[in-house]
Enzyme design. Sequence first.
Site, PDB file in Angstrom:
ATOM      1  N   GLU A 160      35.290  31.347  30.409  1.00 41.48           N
ATOM      2  CA  GLU A 160      36.267  32.472  31.014  1.00 41.48           C
ATOM      3  C   GLU A 160      37.604  31.963  31.480  1.00 41.48           C
ATOM      4  O   GLU A 160      38.342  32.838  32.195  1.00 41.48           O
ATOM      5  CB  GLU A 160      35.394  32.954  32.245  1.00 41.48           C
ATOM      6  CG  GLU A 160      34.563  32.183  33.226  1.00 41.48           C
ATOM      7  CD  GLU A 160      34.029  32.819  34.301  1.00 41.48           C
ATOM      8  OE1 GLU A 160      33.988  33.978  34.250  1.00 41.48           O
ATOM      9  OE2 GLU A 160      33.247  31.992  35.141  1.00 41.48           O
ATOM     10  N   ASP A 218      36.837  37.553  33.296  1.00 45.00           N
ATOM     11  CA  ASP A 218      37.868  36.544  33.724  1.00 45.00           C
ATOM     12  C   ASP A 218      38.568  36.425  32.635  1.00 45.00           C
ATOM     13  O   ASP A 218      39.912  36.220  32.645  1.00 45.00           O
ATOM     14  CB  ASP A 218      37.035  35.539  34.618  1.00 45.00           C
ATOM     15  CG  ASP A 218      36.973  35.965  35.952  1.00 45.00           C
ATOM     16  OD1 ASP A 218      37.816  36.506  36.554  1.00 45.00           O
ATOM     17  OD2 ASP A 218      35.778  35.669  36.400  1.00 45.00           O
ATOM     18  N   CYS A 247      28.822  38.191  28.566  1.00 37.17           N
ATOM     19  CA  CYS A 247      28.029  38.596  29.590  1.00 37.17           C
ATOM     20  C   CYS A 247      29.184  39.481  30.420  1.00 37.17           C
ATOM     21  O   CYS A 247      28.886  39.761  31.667  1.00 37.17           O
ATOM     22  CB  CYS A 247      27.357  37.577  30.366  1.00 37.17           C
ATOM     23  SG  CYS A 247      28.286  36.082  31.145  1.00 37.17           S
ATOM     24  N   HIS A 259      34.562  43.550  41.747  1.00 40.23           N
ATOM     25  CA  HIS A 259      33.188  43.247  41.705  1.00 40.23           C
ATOM     26  C   HIS A 259      32.309  44.274  42.247  1.00 40.23           C
ATOM     27  O   HIS A 259      31.229  44.708  42.002  1.00 40.23           O
ATOM     28  CB  HIS A 259      32.850  41.810  42.768  1.00 40.23           C
ATOM     29  CG  HIS A 259      33.198  40.694  41.537  1.00 40.23           C
ATOM     30  ND1 HIS A 259      34.397  39.795  41.524  1.00 40.23           N
ATOM     31  CD2 HIS A 259      32.208  40.226  40.485  1.00 40.23           C
ATOM     32  CE1 HIS A 259      34.349  39.233  40.745  1.00 40.23           C
ATOM     33  NE2 HIS A 259      32.859  39.032  40.139  1.00 40.23           N
TER      34      HIS A 259
HETATM   35  C1  PEP Z   1      33.134  37.538  33.741  1.00 42.88           C
HETATM   36  O1  PEP Z   1      34.016  36.863  34.378  1.00 42.88           O
HETATM   37  O2  PEP Z   1      33.063  38.025  32.636  1.00 42.88           O
HETATM   38  C2  PEP Z   1      31.900  37.494  34.462  1.00 42.88           C
HETATM   39  C3  PEP Z   1      30.674  37.973  33.963  1.00 42.88           C
HETATM   40  O3  PEP Z   1      31.860  37.080  35.649  1.00 42.88           O
HETATM   41  P1  PEP Z   1      32.197  37.745  37.006  1.00 42.88           P
HETATM   42  O4  PEP Z   1      32.464  39.080  36.649  1.00 42.88           O
HETATM   43  O5  PEP Z   1      31.122  37.843  37.699  1.00 42.88           O
HETATM   44  O6  PEP Z   1      33.329  36.984  37.346  1.00 42.88           O
HETATM   45 MG    MG Z   2      33.723  35.540  35.753  1.00 38.30          MG
END
Ligand code: PEP
Ligand code: MG
Length: 753
Positions: free
Chosen positions: A600, A624, A671, A359
């Site tokens: 995901e 994910d 996304c 993150h």
């Molecule tokens: C993902 O997992 O692709 C996502 C958009 O969520 P995050 O990266 O915040 O886990």
């Molecule tokens: Mg995610």
Amino acid sequence: MLNSLRSIVQEVNAARDLPTALDIIVARVKSSMITEVCSVYLRDGDNGYVLMSTDGLNPDAVGAVKLSPEQGLVGRVVVREEPINLEYAPAHPRYQYFPETGEERYNAFLGVPIIHHRQVLGVLVVQQTERRRFDESEEAFLVTLSAQLAGVIAHAEANGTLAAFGQQAAEAKFVGVPGASGVAIGEAVVIAPASDLRAVLYKPCSEIDVEIEFLQRCLAAVREDIKQVGKKLKTRLNREEQALFDAYLAMLDDASLGGEVTERIKQGTCAAYAWAEVILEHERNFSSMDDAYLRERAADVRDLGQRVLAYLQEEVQSCRVYPEKSILVGEELTASILGEVPKSKLVGIVSVKGSGNSHVAILARAMDIPTVMGAVDLPYTRIDQRQLIVDGYQGSVFSDPSEALSEHYSAIIVEEQALVRGLEALKDLPCETLDHHRVPLWVNTGLMADVVRSLERGAEGVGLYRTEVPFLLRDRFPGEEEQRIIYREQLEAFAPEPVTMRTLDIGGDKSLPYFPIEEDNPFLGWRGIRVTLDHPEIFLVQVRAMIKASEGLDNLRIMLPMVTNIPELEAAQVLIYRAYNELLEEGHKITLPPIGVMIEVPAAVYQARELAARADFLSVGSNDLTQYLLAVDRNNARVADLYHALHPAVLRALQQIVSDGHSQGVTVSICGELAGDPGAAILLMAMGFDVLSMNASNLPRVKSVIRGITLQQADELLSEVMLLPDAYEINVCVERALKEAGITRLLRPSISN
Ligand code: PEP
Ligand code: MG
């Protein structure tokens, strides 16, 4: 054997430099295996291998014996990448005699390769006069040791390449993985956790007397603290226990630890680093003692060490001045650490742990800060205040760069800035292919700063607002009204365009400082919707705040993370309807927002149809999804090269989600970071994704690429790609297609290093 292994690795780990580490290895292996010779050969540039340390051969041979992989038995071990165990080495056709070594007396030979990241760093050799094959357990011992030492040696080598301060610094390169694209040149600002003896930053010291006086002040303060504690406990301690306090006090004296540290300061090392070195050495010595009572003393030394360190660091940390071009460096940077450096001064980020999908990397991309993750061999405690270049395209870091390298990278920075200015012209143009197929480009946000940049770059909506970001930046859960104000800002900024707010997605690597979740396997644990369904009080407050914030704007969409089954979706829907009805009863003029599900995890892929039948939209979290489909931890630098978002299995899953979602009449967006990759975006468009949502930095590039091709070209590329067997070939194929369309320049600038 196990004890010897442990203690050798421990000792080597703590060695001050590479030569010391190697000397420890040869001496300890020789005595543990009761052999006559132990030697280490290490890679010497591209030219071959050189004898770096020996216990048993002629010491003058060190540095003098050099061989190529084609030479001798050592070369044979390098080429074969496996142990060679010979009873009578001179009879082997590859045996080569090096007169400098005086080794003609030795007959038995066992050589094992030292391999780090698939590269043969060197060879560890034991020899004996007696004609005998080393037995299986001896061979296993050496192989195990070598495997454990490889990382330590690589690290010590990296340390060695850093010239000491004040000396002519040599350029050194450290390899990690790309975190956020772009290039930065600046000064390292290392963030190390306070009171961690192993993470104290090396600093040179020129005013020796001042530093010694500073040490004495800190020691005096700790003495005082210990006396106070001793006094308070006096009535409750027996005489022996009281003696422990006296022992503590004695350790601080000049005749003991205090004196040793003073000596190191006199050699030019700052007090904190010198203190940590001395303490760690003593702690190690105590830990390796056979006597249980003495072993226990290791904990006392550590405790005392930490107390003094806290004083030594207190003054130093409070007066940190950030250089104009700061490159934040840390062992494991977290999202909240990013806030430590003033935004205007932060030009680059390097994290020793983590990968491009952590993150902190995602936030860095949102903030447009070139980042390298997983630079595991970077000796970060010795890099503070040094000049660095961060190459976020290649995932490499250079310390003390030469003038030529700095010029090369400065030119790339200028080229990049020109490219971004060129793309600004696209802001108000639609994102459509040459044959007029429209693809809405949305953005992923988390901070208010993202909103401004997103609007500047022509975003048409928000596909993912990571609500955990404002939660991460606080020291407690934000209240309903606090949240409403934050959400309102986002919704207002984009109205009438849609803003997709994801409900709190904590767990995994996103742990709130005030709500720690400690698990052995956090990515398979209490994450996302699992946490919030278990805590309806948190979920309801958040959903109420979101819906209230949308009053009069009606552009809110609510999205649920980490859904793995239908009951989770239904339970969340019930809570959202409840919050909505409560707000209606309270007199708010609100509309029920569309509720969507993130796909995901593999289970959600196989149930995409059923989920779509019950939800208003689907959105793929490819970060994910890739991690769970490929069983590759998105945070683990060691397996980062296996994290292929364009793996055929991922592409097939994506195609299936789109078609299952569409079969139920819902829109399907994506996304994850994949959507922001210009090459991948073309494939996603061809698959039929209704919306691509990405970080604002990538949006102009993606728009530019899509505007440069036809949907038919994209369809053809997708058909070709779906027949390919692996991610590497797919990447090559996509890059070739972009090249043919004349748009490679947008992918990354030409870096010839
Ligand atoms: C993902 O997992 O692709 C996502 C958009 O969520 P995050 O990266 O915040 O886990
Ligand atoms: Mg995610």
